[in-house]
Design an enzyme around this catalytic site. Sequence first.
Site, mmCIF file in Angstrom:
data_model
loop_
_atom_site.group_PDB
_atom_site.id
_atom_site.type_symbol
_atom_site.label_atom_id
_atom_site.label_comp_id
_atom_site.label_asym_id
_atom_site.label_seq_id
_atom_site.Cartn_x
_atom_site.Cartn_y
_atom_site.Cartn_z
ATOM 1 N N ASP A 20 0.881 -1.225 0.005
ATOM 2 C CA ASP A 20 0.154 -0.004 -0.024
ATOM 3 C C ASP A 20 1.048 1.169 0.020
ATOM 4 O OD1 ASP A 20 -2.367 1.846 0.314
ATOM 5 O OD2 ASP A 20 -1.311 1.960 2.472
ATOM 6 N N ASP A 22 -0.523 5.128 0.584
ATOM 7 C CA ASP A 22 -0.694 6.294 1.626
ATOM 8 C C ASP A 22 -0.670 5.696 3.250
ATOM 9 O OD1 ASP A 22 -1.571 8.813 -0.073
ATOM 10 O OD2 ASP A 22 -2.451 6.975 -1.024
#
Length: 290
Positions: A20, A22
């Site tokens: 991932d 952010d």
Amino acid sequence: SLVMAYVADLVRDCDAFLFDCDGTLYHAGEAVPEAAAAVEALRAAGKQVFFVTNTSTRSREQLRDKLVKLGIPAHAPECYPSGVFAAAYIREAHPKADRLFVVGGDGLVDELRKVGFDAEGDTDTSVFEDTTFGALAERVRGRQYDGVVVGWDMGFSFRKLAIVSLIFETCPDAFFYATNDDPADRVAGHLLPGTGVLLKSVEQACAVAAPSRRSAAPPYSAQAVVLGKPNPAFARRIAKWSKVDLSRACMVGDRLDTDILMGNRAGMKSLFVLTGVDDRAAAEAAGEAR
């Protein structure tokens, strides 16, 4: 420690790591400490690395540029913003569709155009006046949109809400998708409203403007079909495109309800990090719930 032993097992047993972005690799314009070193160490160990984000404002090239600027080595084919998956999914589901209205950034518009859609957003930043609504309705009627796609949009406005309301009212066959429904991201120690907040208002506008859609089947209902994490089809599409064996892959992320849940649903291993939205207490609560 138990954590380091688990990480060592992951490195030994996994050939690919899906990160991932952010909250895991960076917060807005700042890299998470040691994130670049972790990515470089995995590459040095011969592992495949991919960058998978629900944020759809950037194209894969723009995501690569952001990562590189932050010191995290990346190549465009390794980058999978949710807009890439959304564009491919929608094109396969609606091969004859053409014109789309996009609530979202330029990156999402770009990815939809790459697969042949006549995708457009709205760049008018003036204050909306109700006296212009009639003219706007005529314009929308004349365009005849095939669908609406919602992503994170930092330029979200009442004018855009009015446009999608008109589309659902005047184009009964328009489909409705969202790249994700994340409620927030952690930035500078605070929670920044995410796509899910915007999506709720668009869904409500749809239900009001086109009441018959409340009982219709998706993607023609008043609720969007959400395509991003935790949808395991997102991970499976990445695996297909990049020749990854998901049983020997690990999802790394800061959110239990998107990153870790997608990893679990897709048959991957997972690594939860404490650098973003969810904390240790949330993880313990989720463990008790299971």
